[in-house]
Design an enzyme around this catalytic site. Sequence first.
Site, PDB file in Angstrom:
ATOM      1  N   ARG A  55       0.674  -1.307  -0.015  1.00 30.75           N
ATOM      2  CA  ARG A  55       0.206  -0.044   0.131  1.00 30.75           C
ATOM      3  C   ARG A  55       0.659   1.301  -0.096  1.00 30.75           C
ATOM      4  O   ARG A  55       1.077   1.894   1.107  1.00 30.75           O
ATOM      5  CB  ARG A  55      -0.941   0.102   1.216  1.00 30.75           C
ATOM      6  CG  ARG A  55      -1.908   1.303   1.466  1.00 30.75           C
ATOM      7  CD  ARG A  55      -2.774   1.411   0.209  1.00 30.75           C
ATOM      8  NE  ARG A  55      -3.844   0.221   0.253  1.00 30.75           N
ATOM      9  CZ  ARG A  55      -4.571   0.109  -0.627  1.00 30.75           C
ATOM     10  NH1 ARG A  55      -4.606   0.742  -1.962  1.00 30.75           N
ATOM     11  NH2 ARG A  55      -5.331  -0.857  -0.753  1.00 30.75           N
ATOM     12  N   GLN A  73      -7.941  -7.597  -8.153  1.00 30.17           N
ATOM     13  CA  GLN A  73      -8.224  -6.208  -8.468  1.00 30.17           C
ATOM     14  C   GLN A  73      -6.668  -5.749  -8.945  1.00 30.17           C
ATOM     15  O   GLN A  73      -5.639  -6.009  -8.447  1.00 30.17           O
ATOM     16  CB  GLN A  73      -8.699  -5.268  -7.546  1.00 30.17           C
ATOM     17  CG  GLN A  73      -8.366  -4.048  -7.585  1.00 30.17           C
ATOM     18  CD  GLN A  73      -9.511  -2.974  -7.324  1.00 30.17           C
ATOM     19  OE1 GLN A  73     -10.550  -3.036  -7.913  1.00 30.17           O
ATOM     20  NE2 GLN A  73      -9.227  -1.924  -6.584  1.00 30.17           N
ATOM     21  N   ARG A  78       1.529  -6.535  -9.562  1.00 31.44           N
ATOM     22  CA  ARG A  78       1.866  -6.062  -8.011  1.00 31.44           C
ATOM     23  C   ARG A  78       1.876  -7.187  -6.790  1.00 31.44           C
ATOM     24  O   ARG A  78       2.274  -6.808  -5.910  1.00 31.44           O
ATOM     25  CB  ARG A  78       0.954  -4.981  -7.782  1.00 31.44           C
ATOM     26  CG  ARG A  78      -0.388  -5.419  -7.509  1.00 31.44           C
ATOM     27  CD  ARG A  78      -1.344  -4.117  -7.099  1.00 31.44           C
ATOM     28  NE  ARG A  78      -2.971  -4.512  -6.859  1.00 31.44           N
ATOM     29  CZ  ARG A  78      -3.566  -3.682  -6.069  1.00 31.44           C
ATOM     30  NH1 ARG A  78      -3.127  -2.406  -5.616  1.00 31.44           N
ATOM     31  NH2 ARG A  78      -4.773  -4.064  -5.885  1.00 31.44           N
ATOM     32  N   HIS A 152       1.104   3.043 -10.433  1.00 33.84           N
ATOM     33  CA  HIS A 152       0.203   3.496  -9.454  1.00 33.84           C
ATOM     34  C   HIS A 152       0.943   4.134  -8.541  1.00 33.84           C
ATOM     35  O   HIS A 152       0.904   3.924  -7.221  1.00 33.84           O
ATOM     36  CB  HIS A 152      -0.543   2.291  -8.687  1.00 33.84           C
ATOM     37  CG  HIS A 152      -1.987   2.477  -8.069  1.00 33.84           C
ATOM     38  ND1 HIS A 152      -1.819   3.523  -7.094  1.00 33.84           N
ATOM     39  CD2 HIS A 152      -3.045   2.255  -8.336  1.00 33.84           C
ATOM     40  CE1 HIS A 152      -3.282   3.605  -6.393  1.00 33.84           C
ATOM     41  NE2 HIS A 152      -3.924   2.737  -7.223  1.00 33.84           N
ATOM     42  N   GLU A 256      -1.375   8.719 -11.473  1.00 30.68           N
ATOM     43  CA  GLU A 256      -1.280   7.549 -12.069  1.00 30.68           C
ATOM     44  C   GLU A 256      -1.162   7.560 -13.532  1.00 30.68           C
ATOM     45  O   GLU A 256      -2.278   7.587 -14.093  1.00 30.68           O
ATOM     46  CB  GLU A 256      -2.112   6.428 -11.266  1.00 30.68           C
ATOM     47  CG  GLU A 256      -2.347   6.390  -9.857  1.00 30.68           C
ATOM     48  CD  GLU A 256      -3.653   5.717  -9.584  1.00 30.68           C
ATOM     49  OE1 GLU A 256      -3.986   4.796 -10.109  1.00 30.68           O
ATOM     50  OE2 GLU A 256      -3.907   5.886  -8.357  1.00 30.68           O
TER      51      GLU A 256
HETATM   52  C1  BG6 Z   1      -7.004   3.454  -8.210  1.00 30.47           C
HETATM   53  C2  BG6 Z   1      -8.387   3.111  -8.540  1.00 30.47           C
HETATM   54  O1  BG6 Z   1      -6.202   3.408  -9.186  1.00 30.47           O
HETATM   55  O2  BG6 Z   1      -6.717   2.375  -7.210  1.00 30.47           O
HETATM   56  C3  BG6 Z   1      -9.296   3.047  -7.362  1.00 30.47           C
HETATM   57  O3  BG6 Z   1      -8.870   4.066  -9.551  1.00 30.47           O
HETATM   58  C4  BG6 Z   1      -8.899   2.186  -6.449  1.00 30.47           C
HETATM   59  O4  BG6 Z   1     -10.831   2.651  -7.776  1.00 30.47           O
HETATM   60  C5  BG6 Z   1      -7.592   2.278  -6.045  1.00 30.47           C
HETATM   61  O5  BG6 Z   1      -9.729   2.108  -5.241  1.00 30.47           O
HETATM   62  C6  BG6 Z   1      -6.775   1.572  -4.983  1.00 30.47           C
HETATM   63  O6  BG6 Z   1      -7.013  -0.030  -5.252  1.00 30.47           O
HETATM   64  P1  BG6 Z   1      -6.329  -0.950  -4.586  1.00 30.47           P
HETATM   65  O7  BG6 Z   1      -6.939  -2.230  -5.108  1.00 30.47           O
HETATM   66  O8  BG6 Z   1      -4.833  -0.826  -4.233  1.00 30.47           O
HETATM   67  O9  BG6 Z   1      -7.043  -0.673  -3.050  1.00 30.47           O
END
Ligand code: BG6
Length: 281
Positions: A55, A73, A78, A152, A256
Amino acid sequence: MSMAAPTAVVVLDRGNNTTCTVNLHGATVVSWRVNNQEQLFVSKQALFDGKKAIRGGIPIVFPHFGPWPLGPQHGFARTSRWHLEKAPERLPSGDIEAIFVLMDSEYTHQFWKYSFRLTYRLILREKELHFNIGVYNPLGSQDTFSFTLLLHTYFKCPDVRKCQITGMHGCTFIDKTRDGAVYQEGRDVVMINEWTDRIYQNTPQEHIITNVVSGRKMRIQKFNLPDTVVWNPWEHKAKEIADFGDEEFPNMICVEAGNVSTGIILPPNTVFEASQILQVM
Ligand code: BG6
């Protein structure tokens, strides 16, 4: 005799307390210090368990941005263990280069059947960090595949409410906080005062973010990455994220660079290349 586990972290050290630290889990850049000043946000709650995506820093989103029916997701890059292809080395310019690679494996085949090779080349300069990404569909593979890709980046800032982002004026954006409604940006600079989750489309090559660490500006230059996602979970959403502190949202701004609006189609024996340069101004 058991072998020591290979270190999970690779450090590019340019001297003068200018360093870049990469965790092989996701090839996630977890620190970028310029003259000892950290430029990236990593949550105090971030997990380094070799499973969850880290994170903060700069996770790589591939082969799918956002919720993915086939797998986790933002894809599996990653959460995969990457391989150090070229250990940090000083170039004649004094800059430091390292190269990381991810190839398809049993882990990736659970979600995605394709053969691929991803290369990630980093160059640490005095006040810049350069990123070159190559996505290869190897010779001999049978299948064309389609993917989306994004860096990201979590920038550290003293107060996100004071940051301004240039370069979005006139761009259309998909607002994920409003069920994906599409709008056009009318402001010269974007500011963040609430939960924000937007995909700006066909943005220019350059953005500048003001008031990041030490009140400085950060320049983002991107090539072959037509979209820019701007995200901050704000107070309420932050509470829903287990690995993100409730009070941390003012201290980060995600800007990003990616190619996420439309998938990139890659036939066998072809390559897609993209890059980004971050510069402390
Ligand atoms: C962003 C997305 O790039 O990443 C968001 O647009 C998302 O929708 C955020 O909440 C964080 O994603 P994650 O999977 O790392 O919690």
